[in-house]
Design a protein around this motif. Structure first.
Motif, short mmCIF file in Angstrom:
data_model
loop_
_atom_site.label_atom_id
_atom_site.label_comp_id
_atom_site.label_asym_id
_atom_site.label_seq_id
_atom_site.Cartn_x
_atom_site.Cartn_y
_atom_site.Cartn_z
N ASP A 1 13.53 -60.64 -1.95
CA ASP A 1 14.82 -60.83 -1.34
C ASP A 1 14.62 -61.34 0.09
O ASP A 1 14.13 -60.62 0.96
N ILE A 2 14.98 -62.59 0.36
CA ILE A 2 14.81 -63.20 1.67
C ILE A 2 16.11 -63.05 2.44
O ILE A 2 17.12 -63.64 2.06
N ARG A 3 16.05 -62.29 3.49
CA ARG A 3 17.29 -62.06 4.28
C ARG A 3 17.30 -62.95 5.52
O ARG A 3 16.29 -63.28 6.06
N TYR B 1 9.09 -65.62 8.91
CA TYR B 1 10.16 -64.70 8.54
C TYR B 1 11.01 -64.36 9.76
O TYR B 1 12.26 -64.38 9.69
N SER B 2 10.37 -64.03 10.87
CA SER B 2 11.11 -63.61 12.06
C SER B 2 11.97 -64.73 12.64
O SER B 2 13.04 -64.48 13.20
N ASP B 3 11.51 -65.99 12.50
CA ASP B 3 12.29 -67.13 13.00
C ASP B 3 13.30 -67.65 11.97
O ASP B 3 14.06 -68.59 12.27
N GLY B 4 13.29 -67.10 10.78
CA GLY B 4 14.21 -67.54 9.73
C GLY B 4 13.78 -68.84 9.06
O GLY B 4 14.57 -69.47 8.34
N THR B 5 12.51 -69.26 9.27
CA THR B 5 12.04 -70.53 8.71
C THR B 5 12.00 -70.49 7.19
O THR B 5 12.36 -71.47 6.53
N VAL B 6 11.56 -69.38 6.64
CA VAL B 6 11.47 -69.26 5.18
C VAL B 6 12.86 -69.39 4.56
O VAL B 6 13.06 -70.12 3.58
N ARG B 7 13.83 -68.70 5.13
CA ARG B 7 15.21 -68.76 4.61
C ARG B 7 15.76 -70.18 4.72
O ARG B 7 16.42 -70.67 3.80
N LYS C 1 14.06 -72.98 4.70
CA LYS C 1 13.39 -73.84 3.72
C LYS C 1 14.02 -73.67 2.34
O LYS C 1 14.23 -74.65 1.62
N ILE C 2 14.33 -72.43 1.98
CA ILE C 2 14.94 -72.17 0.67
C ILE C 2 16.35 -72.77 0.62
O ILE C 2 16.77 -73.37 -0.37
N THR C 3 17.09 -72.60 1.74
CA THR C 3 18.45 -73.15 1.82
C THR C 3 18.43 -74.67 1.71
O THR C 3 19.35 -75.27 1.13
N ALA C 4 17.37 -75.28 2.24
CA ALA C 4 17.26 -76.75 2.20
C ALA C 4 16.87 -77.26 0.82
O ALA C 4 16.83 -78.48 0.60
N GLY C 5 16.60 -76.36 -0.12
CA GLY C 5 16.33 -76.76 -1.48
C GLY C 5 14.87 -76.78 -1.89
O GLY C 5 14.53 -77.21 -2.99
N HIS C 6 14.00 -76.29 -1.01
CA HIS C 6 12.58 -76.24 -1.35
C HIS C 6 12.31 -75.03 -2.26
O HIS C 6 12.81 -73.92 -2.02
#
Length: 272
Positions: free
Chosen positions: A270-272, A75-81, A83-88
């Motif tokens: 909500d992923i910010r 979350y802190s590195d923005g990895t989750v966001r 991954k979602i943006t990449a379509g996963h």
């Protein structure tokens, strides 16, 4: 899913906390062997079997910190966001993270057991437990470890802040530990207890019914709670138990419930 898991494993190998946990498990195995050697100096008939499954309780605490930090970093590195943006899909992201931490836990277990056997066998001698008992207990401890991982993943994937997730996971572990310790103490309460009264100026000791002794119905409930809680399972595995099938079933139920609940929340988060 395969891409997500592969990426997680790459990040896992580059994580210092992972290698620190590996070294910690090896060090704990050596320390446990040392305590057995020390016990033998004082005449205690301890064997290597007593060190074999001690790891499960320590692992419950180690995984609380490791999972909270590992998932919180996403979350802190923005990895989750990303991954979602990449379509996963979120379900795949959650399951990939759960599988990753379970694999890490499996590595920790393997390191502990291999260190214990590699050092313990020449120093302490062979195992006295049968192969069937060792296999069933090992499978049971792995199921308990999976339950710990699923519980902490639920927290780690639900809380965006790494520090908050770490605190919650640690508090959960100690809360479960306190609960299982209390339940075990109630189950161990004897049916009678010693009491003293003054008779003709002298203190006389006699036995009286113990009000804390559990009746048959309550005992069954308390035993179920002890068998269901991961920390209660860990305590019994350390002492070697024949209830591995039931406790493994309870661990599987915990995994299903927590993974299902975590997925349901993460899909709406909500992923910010």
């Amino acid at each position: 899913m395969r891409e997500l898991l592969a990426a997680n494993l790459v990040r896992l190998r580059k994580t210092g906390l992972f290698w620190g946990a590996v070294l910690l498990h090896a060090a704990f195995a050596l320390f446990r062997i040392y305590t057995i050697v020390d016990d033998r100096k004082y005449g205690y008939e301890t064997t290597l079997d007593e060190a074999l499954f001690t790891f499960i309780m320590i692992e419950g605490l180690v995984m609380a910190v490791f999972i909270a930090v590992f998932l919180g970093t996403e979350y802190s590195d923005g990895t989750v966001r990303n991954k979602i943006t990449a379509g996963h899909g979120r379900v795949r992201i959650y399951l990939a993270n759960l599988l990753t931490v379970c694999l890490a836990c499996l590595v920790f277990t393997a390191v502990y057991l291999l260190t214990t056997l590699a050092v313990g066998l020449p120093v302490l001698g062979g195992l006295t437990l049968g192969a069937g008992v060792i296999a069933s207990t090992l499978l049971g401890t792995l199921a308990t470890a999976a339950a710990f991982c699923s519980l902490y993943t639920l927290i780690g994937m639900s809380v965006s802040r790494k520090s908050t997730g770490c605190i919650l996971c640690i508090l959960l572990f100690f809360g479960l530990m306190i609960a299982s310790t209390y339940v075990a103490a109630m189950l161990d309460a004897p049916p009678e207890r010693a009491a003293m009264e003054l008779v003709d100026g002298e203190l006389v000791t006699h036995m009286e019914p113990n009000p804390k002794y559990l009746t048959e119905g309550k005992r069954a409930v308390y035993q179920f709670v002890l068998d269901f809680l991961p920390t209660g399972q860990a305590t019994q595995y350390m002492l070697i138990t024949d209830k591995t099938a039931w406790m493994s079933l309870y661990s599987g139920l915990i995994v299903l419930l927590t993974a299902g609940g975590g997925l349901a929340y993460f899909r709406r988060k909500d992923i910010r």
